[in-house]
Design an enzyme around this catalytic site. Structure first.
Site, short mmCIF file in Angstrom:
data_model
loop_
_atom_site.label_atom_id
_atom_site.label_comp_id
_atom_site.label_asym_id
_atom_site.label_seq_id
_atom_site.Cartn_x
_atom_site.Cartn_y
_atom_site.Cartn_z
N SER A 144 1.05 -0.92 -0.13
CA SER A 144 0.29 0.24 0.25
C SER A 144 1.07 1.27 0.14
O SER A 144 1.93 0.86 0.30
CB SER A 144 -0.86 -0.32 1.48
N TYR A 157 -3.02 -0.50 10.09
CA TYR A 157 -2.07 -0.56 9.41
C TYR A 157 -1.42 -0.07 8.39
O TYR A 157 -0.30 -0.88 7.63
CB TYR A 157 -3.87 -0.47 8.17
N LYS A 161 1.96 -2.69 7.10
CA LYS A 161 2.61 -2.23 5.86
C LYS A 161 4.20 -1.44 4.95
O LYS A 161 4.96 -2.52 4.72
CB LYS A 161 1.81 -1.27 4.23
#
Length: 252
Positions: A144, A157, A161
């Site tokens: 991402s 999150y 990542k």
């Protein structure tokens, strides 16, 4: 007469590929891109019904595909499924997001996101590398843009990542001598079932459009050329890298 160079082939004829999260969204698009280029694609996901629909539609196009019910978070099941497989390409599109303010993050949410986005990705990479022993291959993680920047309500999150990006660089160093390449694709917000909740919030949509310099959100088709490039001989000198498909989000 001058000998002109020739563009490396983007074809994948005769190669075997595994795509996780292949029943919908980005994973489904990746599976289609590889199959259309000639690969036999093992489409993996937890839910078998939607997965079989995807495979049936691909076979109807004349492409070679099969379904594999697989939860990559179950390490024993995942390593067992890949044991004995000979794979040339592995695309990991399985992911999990539980967004919210950092002050409200629960240990359960943290462990769930890390378990899929980092722990499972780590051991899937190891299993993939073992399946490529002796011949080499390409491992591609759908990461991402949030692996390179921060985001509102995305502390967990982003942590997963950013960790994935560091993992990829280290594995690229270790596995280069084996001719195993490992890279990531880092999309901006793409319209998929996973992002539907975000696109239902006008304030978030406004924030997204402000950050994307090209003025539009992403579609799954924006990822397909990138995954084909990284899977094919056209990227034979590319490893340990991130391909940002973010409309300029991270250019600031």
């Amino acid at each position: 007469m001058t000998n002109l160079p020739r563009t490396p082939s983007f074809r994948l004829d005769g190669r075997r590929a595994l795509v996780t999260g292949a029943s919908s969204g980005i994973g489904q698009a990746c599976a289609v891109a590889l199959a259309e280029a000639g690969a036999h694609v093992i489409c993996a996901a937890r839910g078998l019904d939607r997965l079989q629909d995807t495979v049936a539609a691909m076979q109807a196009e004349g492409w070679s595909a099969e379904a594999l019910a697989l939860d990559i978070g179950d390490l024993d099941a995942m390593t067992g499924a890949l044991a004995g497989q000979k794979l040339d390409v592995v695309v990991n599109s399985a992911g999990l997001a539980r967004h919210g303010p950092a002050l409200e993050t629960t240990a359960e949410d943290f462990d769930a996101v890390m378990g899929v986005n980092l722990r499972a990705a780590y051991f899937l990479s190891v299993a993939a590398a073992k399946s490529m022993a002796g011949t080499g291959g390409s491992i591609i993680h759908i990461s991402s843009q949030m692996g390179h920047v921060g985001g509102i309500d995305r502390a967990v999150y982003c942590a997963s990542k950013h960790g994935l990006e560091g993992m990829i660089k280290s594995m690229a160093i270790e596995w280069g001598k084996r001719q195993i390449r490992i890279n990531s694709i880092c999309p901006t917000f793409i319209r998929t079932p996973l992002t539907a909740d975000t696109f239902d919030k006008p304030e978030r949509v406004a924030w997204i459009r402000e950050k994307i310099k090209l003025g539009r959100v992403g579609e799954v088709e924006d990822i397909m050329g990138a995954v084909l490039y990284l899977a094919s001989d056209a990227s034979s000198l590319v490893t340990g890298s991130s391909m940002l498909i973010d409309g300029g989000w991270t250019a600031d």
